[in-house]
Design a protein around this motif. Structure first.
Motif, PDB file in Angstrom:
ATOM      1  N   ALA A  88       0.836  -1.196   0.000  1.00  0.00           N
ATOM      2  CA  ALA A  88       0.000   0.000   0.000  1.00  0.00           C
ATOM      3  C   ALA A  88       0.872   1.247   0.000  1.00  0.00           C
ATOM      4  O   ALA A  88       1.977   1.249   0.561  1.00  0.00           O
ATOM      5  CB  ALA A  88      -0.932   0.009   1.215  1.00  0.00           C
ATOM      6  N   SER A  89       0.352   2.320  -0.605  1.00  0.00           N
ATOM      7  CA  SER A  89       1.141   3.548  -0.708  1.00  0.00           C
ATOM      8  C   SER A  89       0.305   4.642  -1.335  1.00  0.00           C
ATOM      9  O   SER A  89      -0.753   4.389  -1.909  1.00  0.00           O
ATOM     10  CB  SER A  89       2.373   3.321  -1.590  1.00  0.00           C
ATOM     11  OG  SER A  89       1.962   3.079  -2.936  1.00  0.00           O
ATOM     12  N   ILE A 175       2.107  -4.115   3.734  1.00  0.00           N
ATOM     13  CA  ILE A 175       3.340  -3.337   3.855  1.00  0.00           C
ATOM     14  C   ILE A 175       3.057  -1.977   3.246  1.00  0.00           C
ATOM     15  O   ILE A 175       2.704  -1.865   2.068  1.00  0.00           O
ATOM     16  CB  ILE A 175       4.512  -4.000   3.121  1.00  0.00           C
ATOM     17  CG1 ILE A 175       4.674  -5.457   3.551  1.00  0.00           C
ATOM     18  CG2 ILE A 175       5.811  -3.234   3.380  1.00  0.00           C
ATOM     19  CD1 ILE A 175       5.702  -6.229   2.741  1.00  0.00           C
ATOM     20  N   TYR A 176       3.202  -0.943   4.055  1.00  0.00           N
ATOM     21  CA  TYR A 176       2.924   0.416   3.591  1.00  0.00           C
ATOM     22  C   TYR A 176       4.229   1.189   3.471  1.00  0.00           C
ATOM     23  O   TYR A 176       5.070   1.138   4.370  1.00  0.00           O
ATOM     24  CB  TYR A 176       2.002   1.144   4.567  1.00  0.00           C
ATOM     25  CG  TYR A 176       1.597   2.524   4.098  1.00  0.00           C
ATOM     26  CD1 TYR A 176       0.560   2.689   3.178  1.00  0.00           C
ATOM     27  CD2 TYR A 176       2.264   3.658   4.547  1.00  0.00           C
ATOM     28  CE1 TYR A 176       0.192   3.951   2.724  1.00  0.00           C
ATOM     29  CE2 TYR A 176       1.899   4.929   4.102  1.00  0.00           C
ATOM     30  CZ  TYR A 176       0.858   5.067   3.190  1.00  0.00           C
ATOM     31  OH  TYR A 176       0.504   6.319   2.747  1.00  0.00           O
ATOM     32  N   THR A 224      -4.066  12.045   5.271  1.00  0.00           N
ATOM     33  CA  THR A 224      -5.096  11.074   5.647  1.00  0.00           C
ATOM     34  C   THR A 224      -4.650   9.660   5.317  1.00  0.00           C
ATOM     35  O   THR A 224      -4.800   8.734   6.122  1.00  0.00           O
ATOM     36  CB  THR A 224      -6.421  11.394   4.927  1.00  0.00           C
ATOM     37  OG1 THR A 224      -6.838  12.716   5.267  1.00  0.00           O
ATOM     38  CG2 THR A 224      -7.515  10.419   5.330  1.00  0.00           C
ATOM     39  N   ASN A 225      -4.093   9.495   4.124  1.00  0.00           N
ATOM     40  CA  ASN A 225      -3.604   8.182   3.701  1.00  0.00           C
ATOM     41  C   ASN A 225      -2.455   7.720   4.595  1.00  0.00           C
ATOM     42  O   ASN A 225      -2.452   6.588   5.096  1.00  0.00           O
ATOM     43  CB  ASN A 225      -3.162   8.263   2.238  1.00  0.00           C
ATOM     44  CG  ASN A 225      -2.947   6.902   1.599  1.00  0.00           C
ATOM     45  OD1 ASN A 225      -2.115   6.129   2.050  1.00  0.00           O
ATOM     46  ND2 ASN A 225      -3.692   6.625   0.544  1.00  0.00           N
ATOM     47  N   ILE A 226      -1.497   8.598   4.818  1.00  0.00           N
ATOM     48  CA  ILE A 226      -0.319   8.229   5.605  1.00  0.00           C
ATOM     49  C   ILE A 226      -0.685   7.898   7.054  1.00  0.00           C
ATOM     50  O   ILE A 226      -0.273   6.860   7.600  1.00  0.00           O
ATOM     51  CB  ILE A 226       0.726   9.364   5.565  1.00  0.00           C
ATOM     52  CG1 ILE A 226       1.311   9.502   4.157  1.00  0.00           C
ATOM     53  CG2 ILE A 226       1.842   9.116   6.578  1.00  0.00           C
ATOM     54  CD1 ILE A 226       2.227  10.705   3.988  1.00  0.00           C
ATOM     55  N   LEU A 227      -1.459   8.773   7.683  1.00  0.00           N
ATOM     56  CA  LEU A 227      -1.769   8.583   9.105  1.00  0.00           C
ATOM     57  C   LEU A 227      -2.590   7.326   9.363  1.00  0.00           C
ATOM     58  O   LEU A 227      -2.427   6.679  10.399  1.00  0.00           O
ATOM     59  CB  LEU A 227      -2.509   9.805   9.648  1.00  0.00           C
ATOM     60  CG  LEU A 227      -1.650  11.019  10.002  1.00  0.00           C
ATOM     61  CD1 LEU A 227      -2.529  12.180  10.448  1.00  0.00           C
ATOM     62  CD2 LEU A 227      -0.649  10.665  11.100  1.00  0.00           C
ATOM     63  N   LEU A 241       3.091  -3.381   8.326  1.00  0.00           N
ATOM     64  CA  LEU A 241       4.478  -2.932   8.467  1.00  0.00           C
ATOM     65  C   LEU A 241       4.598  -1.594   7.767  1.00  0.00           C
ATOM     66  O   LEU A 241       4.371  -1.478   6.562  1.00  0.00           O
ATOM     67  CB  LEU A 241       5.442  -3.933   7.842  1.00  0.00           C
ATOM     68  CG  LEU A 241       6.918  -3.519   7.808  1.00  0.00           C
ATOM     69  CD1 LEU A 241       7.470  -3.339   9.224  1.00  0.00           C
ATOM     70  CD2 LEU A 241       7.750  -4.543   7.035  1.00  0.00           C
ATOM     71  N   PHE A 242       4.951  -0.553   8.514  1.00  0.00           N
ATOM     72  CA  PHE A 242       5.054   0.805   7.975  1.00  0.00           C
ATOM     73  C   PHE A 242       6.512   1.122   7.684  1.00  0.00           C
ATOM     74  O   PHE A 242       7.361   1.055   8.562  1.00  0.00           O
ATOM     75  CB  PHE A 242       4.485   1.799   8.995  1.00  0.00           C
ATOM     76  CG  PHE A 242       4.333   3.202   8.478  1.00  0.00           C
ATOM     77  CD1 PHE A 242       3.104   3.659   8.013  1.00  0.00           C
ATOM     78  CD2 PHE A 242       5.410   4.079   8.464  1.00  0.00           C
ATOM     79  CE1 PHE A 242       2.953   4.954   7.543  1.00  0.00           C
ATOM     80  CE2 PHE A 242       5.275   5.379   7.998  1.00  0.00           C
ATOM     81  CZ  PHE A 242       4.042   5.819   7.531  1.00  0.00           C
TER      82      PHE A 242
END
Length: 346
Positions: A88-89, A175-176, A224-227, A241-242
């Motif tokens: 994800a990203s 996995i982000y 919003t996406n990141i948080l 996993l960030f």
């Protein structure tokens, strides 16, 4: 997802047009937007798009019409497996690189990273790790992933809070990867101006920057996406996993081992001694993926793009070559305001 939206849109095998295919099928998309979706759009807040007339706010994220139609189809139809692995990203955050590295890790017993015919040498990572939201706009079927072998690998730009229940309730791993928003914006702007349809206007750096900083861009607001994934990674570290692009770039071997451990397929002592990790890093290097003659002679990747479209510089800190002092000050303030107190910093 709200039930009324689900029941309103896609009552069957409606076409699923994907995020990454939008620029390729601009005119076709308008024809393929179902009437229910067109009516639903009327109920949503809207803003001017980067090269689309409008983007629409749905579940706190801005989407172009075709993207929104694809998203709701994905939410309604996708069924996750416990063995699935999801990359994800936000776009232009290191997605292609992480997809390649993860594919190489998971499939290293099938495909040695030192083999001259490794799949990553003849196929772009986006073909090997497909986006959930991508689908050929010429067909009229929901994507069929039944031919993928386990563990299935997918990519997505969908924010954490909009993932289907089948993903959040399963034991699949996510996995982000995120990137410093200053660099992310620059890469995002260059990419979109590269793929914008010929007759569509291009945004200046300054105008695009203003919209990005305000959160009014496709798949924005970035915070919003990141948080969402950052907090989920803290709450369920065995599920999410960030990673930060800058960390992966700074110590690729360390984070490659961390990814392998997270996926329950750690490197053994023999592999480490035989240089398997180093060979994997070279296989997935920016230079190798960008300059591959085999990949660059392909007609299209995902119906639209050239392989080279996915690679520009891949550097950390390139924003200094494009930002004016006021731009750095403004976006830095936005980052502090939106991410301050979360524990995440760049």
């Amino acid at each position: 997802m709200a039930e009324n939206a689900t029941s309103l849109l896609f009552p069957g095998n409606q076409t699923n047009v994907g995020f990454e295919n939008e620029a390729a099928c601009d005119e076709a998309h308008e024809k393929l937007i179902c009437q229910e979706c067109k009516e639903f759009l009327l109920s949503l807040p809207r803003e001017k798009g980067w090269f689309k007339p409008y983007i629409y706010l749905y579940q706190h994220i801005w989407y172009a019409p075709a993207q929104l139609q694809a998203l709701i189809s994905f939410q309604k139809h996708f069924q996750a497996k416990d063995s699935d692995i999801i990359i994800a990203s936000l776009p232009k955050s290191g997605t292609t690189w992480l997809k390649a590295l993860t594919f190489a890790i998971v499939n290293r017993n099938r495909f040695s990273p030192s083999k001259h015919n490794h799949p990553l040498l003849i196929s772009n990572a986006h073909e090997l790790v497909p986006f959930f939201e991508f689908h050929d706009c010429k067909t009229n079927q929901i994507p069929d992933f039944s031919n993928l072998s386990d563990p299935r690998l997918f990519g997505t730009h969908v924010p954490c809070h909009s993932l289907p229940d089948s993903i959040t309730m399963s034991r699949c791993r996510i996995i982000y990867i995120c990137r410093n928003p200053l660099d992310n914006f620059v890469s995002f702007w260059f990419f979109y101006n590269k793929i914008v349809p010929p007759l569509s206007p291009k945004l200046s750096l300054e105008e695009a920057f203003e919209r990005y900083s305000e959160g009014n861009s496709v798949l924005g607001p970035f915070w919003t996406n990141i948080l969402g994934y950052w907090r989920q990674g803290k709450e369920t570290p065995n599920k999410v996993l960030f990673l930060k692009y800058e960390d992966l770039k700074g110590d690729t071997k360390f984070y490659l081992k961390r990814v392998a451990e997270f996926l329950d397929c750690p490197f053994n002592l023999a592999e480490e001694g035989n240089g398997v990790i180093e060979k994997m890093i070279e296989l997935c290097s920016f230079r190798k993926m960008k300059e591959s003659a085999e990949l660059n002679k392909k007609v299209k990747v995902m119906q639209k793009y050239e392989n080279k479209d996915f690679f520009r510089k891949g550097e950390v800190g390139d924003w200094v070559n494009h930002f004016s002092p006021w731009m750095k000050e403004k976006l830095s303030k936005v980052i502090e305001e939106k991410l301050g107190g979360s524990g995440l910093s760049f």
